[in-house]
Scaffold this motif. Structure first.
Motif, mmCIF file in Angstrom:
data_model
loop_
_atom_site.group_PDB
_atom_site.id
_atom_site.type_symbol
_atom_site.label_atom_id
_atom_site.label_comp_id
_atom_site.label_asym_id
_atom_site.label_seq_id
_atom_site.Cartn_x
_atom_site.Cartn_y
_atom_site.Cartn_z
ATOM 1 N N ILE A 169 66.141 19.648 -3.725
ATOM 2 C CA ILE A 169 64.953 19.428 -4.544
ATOM 3 C C ILE A 169 64.914 17.995 -5.065
ATOM 4 N N VAL A 170 66.057 17.522 -5.576
ATOM 5 C CA VAL A 170 66.127 16.149 -6.097
ATOM 6 C C VAL A 170 65.934 15.140 -4.973
ATOM 7 N N ARG A 171 66.505 15.417 -3.817
ATOM 8 C CA ARG A 171 66.347 14.502 -2.675
ATOM 9 C C ARG A 171 64.875 14.380 -2.289
ATOM 10 N N ALA A 172 64.161 15.508 -2.280
ATOM 11 C CA ALA A 172 62.731 15.464 -1.961
ATOM 12 C C ALA A 172 61.967 14.673 -3.014
ATOM 13 N N GLY A 173 62.349 14.828 -4.281
ATOM 14 C CA GLY A 173 61.685 14.079 -5.342
ATOM 15 C C GLY A 173 61.925 12.589 -5.228
ATOM 16 N N ILE A 174 63.167 12.204 -4.913
ATOM 17 C CA ILE A 174 63.494 10.783 -4.774
ATOM 18 C C ILE A 174 62.737 10.176 -3.598
ATOM 19 N N GLN A 175 62.658 10.893 -2.492
ATOM 20 C CA GLN A 175 61.972 10.377 -1.314
ATOM 21 C C GLN A 175 60.459 10.332 -1.493
ATOM 22 N N SER A 176 59.935 11.043 -2.513
ATOM 23 C CA SER A 176 58.487 10.994 -2.754
ATOM 24 C C SER A 176 58.059 9.700 -3.437
ATOM 25 N N VAL A 177 59.014 8.956 -4.009
ATOM 26 C CA VAL A 177 58.705 7.689 -4.666
ATOM 27 C C VAL A 177 58.599 6.593 -3.609
ATOM 28 N N ASP A 178 57.548 5.806 -3.694
ATOM 29 C CA ASP A 178 57.316 4.757 -2.705
ATOM 30 C C ASP A 178 58.483 3.758 -2.676
ATOM 31 N N GLU A 179 58.886 3.352 -1.486
ATOM 32 C CA GLU A 179 60.003 2.424 -1.346
ATOM 33 C C GLU A 179 59.702 1.061 -1.973
ATOM 34 N N GLY A 180 58.434 0.753 -2.103
ATOM 35 C CA GLY A 180 58.074 -0.511 -2.733
ATOM 36 C C GLY A 180 58.538 -0.585 -4.180
ATOM 37 N N GLN A 181 58.648 0.570 -4.843
ATOM 38 C CA GLN A 181 59.155 0.592 -6.213
ATOM 39 C C GLN A 181 60.611 0.118 -6.248
ATOM 40 N N THR A 182 61.387 0.574 -5.288
ATOM 41 C CA THR A 182 62.797 0.163 -5.213
ATOM 42 C C THR A 182 62.920 -1.320 -4.878
ATOM 43 N N GLU A 183 62.111 -1.769 -3.943
ATOM 44 C CA GLU A 183 62.168 -3.182 -3.549
ATOM 45 C C GLU A 183 61.765 -4.088 -4.718
ATOM 46 N N ALA A 184 60.749 -3.677 -5.465
ATOM 47 C CA ALA A 184 60.322 -4.477 -6.622
ATOM 48 C C ALA A 184 61.400 -4.512 -7.694
ATOM 49 N N SER A 185 62.087 -3.391 -7.880
ATOM 50 C CA SER A 185 63.162 -3.344 -8.874
ATOM 51 C C SER A 185 64.311 -4.251 -8.478
ATOM 52 N N HIS A 186 64.658 -4.249 -7.195
ATOM 53 C CA HIS A 186 65.730 -5.131 -6.726
ATOM 54 C C HIS A 186 65.320 -6.595 -6.856
ATOM 55 N N ALA A 187 64.018 -6.862 -6.645
ATOM 56 C CA ALA A 187 63.544 -8.241 -6.783
ATOM 57 C C ALA A 187 63.639 -8.725 -8.233
ATOM 58 N N LEU A 188 63.583 -7.788 -9.170
ATOM 59 C CA LEU A 188 63.711 -8.140 -10.587
ATOM 60 C C LEU A 188 65.174 -8.249 -11.024
ATOM 61 N N GLY A 189 66.090 -8.001 -10.101
ATOM 62 C CA GLY A 189 67.507 -8.150 -10.410
ATOM 63 C C GLY A 189 68.201 -6.877 -10.837
ATOM 64 N N MET A 190 67.549 -5.733 -10.706
ATOM 65 C CA MET A 190 68.180 -4.475 -11.073
ATOM 66 C C MET A 190 69.186 -4.048 -10.013
ATOM 67 N N THR A 191 70.249 -3.404 -10.460
ATOM 68 C CA THR A 191 71.221 -2.843 -9.521
ATOM 69 C C THR A 191 70.680 -1.522 -8.976
ATOM 70 N N ARG A 192 71.397 -0.952 -8.012
ATOM 71 C CA ARG A 192 70.955 0.314 -7.420
ATOM 72 C C ARG A 192 70.960 1.435 -8.462
ATOM 73 N N MET A 193 71.989 1.473 -9.322
ATOM 74 C CA MET A 193 72.063 2.512 -10.345
ATOM 75 C C MET A 193 70.958 2.337 -11.385
ATOM 76 N N PRO A 252 62.568 8.741 -13.041
ATOM 77 C CA PRO A 252 61.434 9.111 -13.911
ATOM 78 C C PRO A 252 60.169 9.446 -13.129
ATOM 79 N N GLN A 253 59.918 8.737 -12.018
ATOM 80 C CA GLN A 253 58.726 9.030 -11.212
ATOM 81 C C GLN A 253 58.909 10.273 -10.358
ATOM 82 N N ALA A 254 60.152 10.530 -9.972
ATOM 83 C CA ALA A 254 60.430 11.697 -9.130
ATOM 84 C C ALA A 254 60.386 12.998 -9.913
#
Length: 289
Positions: A151-175, A184-186
């Motif tokens: 269930i959690v995996r499906a929720g995580i995959q429902s979030v657009d990958e662009g959100q992750t890329e933007a977060s990494h561009a802001l200097g956030m770590t994976r965690m 929060p979005q999932a």
């Protein structure tokens, strides 16, 4: 031209048939050998109330354990590390593929394989360690963790990958990205099936009688064995299970509304708001008349 509504005779016939079946069922139970006075008499018996409390406690504890394991193994499953993803896949495959009743029995009888639990810093007999509560918690919690991981995996995959890329561009770590952006979005995808899983957990917890844990069903059986009101006590247990699932279903409804605020422009009215609107509309019509 005057429009004549189509008459749906089939609806009326089916309604009459259903009402007839319900009446027949009520009459059959009313004439059966059931001491109905025993049901309200035993509904709030101290033994039953203790079983209700233990049922809620083991359900909440098992669901909490399953949720933690679900998030952990979902992240592991999505990891690019082949070792962690394989371990996660094996865990999900194992615990989803075997009946929870069998898992409970395995944990409860673990002393047959390991008579002594020796962790180096702690040593004791397995029969003393594996209490009915611990066996029930591990059996239900580990099994639930496998379903929650998907269930959690499906929720995580429902979030657009662009959100992750933007977060990494802001200097956030994976965690940080996972904790502050993705999860929060999932949640709006995770909450509805998770609520259903918890309601199912309330009912599945009745299987813990196999490991001698004192729950609602065990309490009903104990009273039935001394009062000989077997069916009556099963009705008492059923009423309590219906009450518990109904209460938590209401909680699930409002929790879903909370996490849907960012996805919907306007939330649909709640049942209470619908009733207030109906009453207000009726009052306005009465005032106009």
């Amino acid at each position: 031209m005057r429009a004549i509504p189509v008459r749906h005779y089939g609806r009326w016939i089916s309604a009459v048939v259903v009402i007839g079946l319900v009446v027949a069922l009520v009459v059959a139970f009313s004439q059966g050998n059931v001491r109905w006075a025993t049901v309200p008499e035993k509904l709030f018996d101290p033994t039953i109330l203790r079983g209700v409390g233990n049922t809620v406690w083991i359900s909440v504890a098992s669901m909490a354990l399953g949720l933690v394991l679900g998030v952990l193994f979902a992240v592991m499953r999505l990891s690019k590390n082949p070792v962690t993803s394989t371990i996660s896949w094996f865990y999900i495959w194992l615990f989803r593929g075997t009946p929870v009743y069998v898992q409970l029995l395995i944990w409860f009888n673990l002393a047959l394989i390991f008579p002594i639990l020796n962790l180096g810093f702690y040593k004791d007999e397995m029969t003393q360690v594996m209490t009915p509560f611990l066996a029930a918690l591990l059996g239900l919690g580990l099994n639930e963790g496998a379903y929650m991981a998907e269930i959690v995996r499906a929720g995580i995959q429902s979030v657009d990958e662009g959100q992750t890329e933007a977060s990494h561009a802001l200097g956030m770590t994976r965690m940080q990205t996972m904790r502050r952006v993705v999860l929060p979005q999932a949640m709006r995808v995770i909450v509805p099936p998770s609520g259903n899983e918890f309601i199912n957990m309330l009912k599945t917890s009745s299987l813990v009688v196999a490991v001698q844990y004192f729950d609602l069903l065990r309490a009903a059986q104990d009273i039935a064995s001394t009062s000989f009101a077997v069916m009556e006590m099963f009705f008492v247990a059923s009423i309590w299970y219906l009450a518990l699932t109904s209460v938590f279903s209401v909680g699930q409804y409002y929790l879903e509304r909370r996490y849907a605020r960012g996805a919907l422009r306007s939330l649909p009215p709640t049942p209470l708001q619908k009733i207030k609107a109906k009453l207000s509309s009726f009052s306005n019509r009465k005032a106009v008349a």
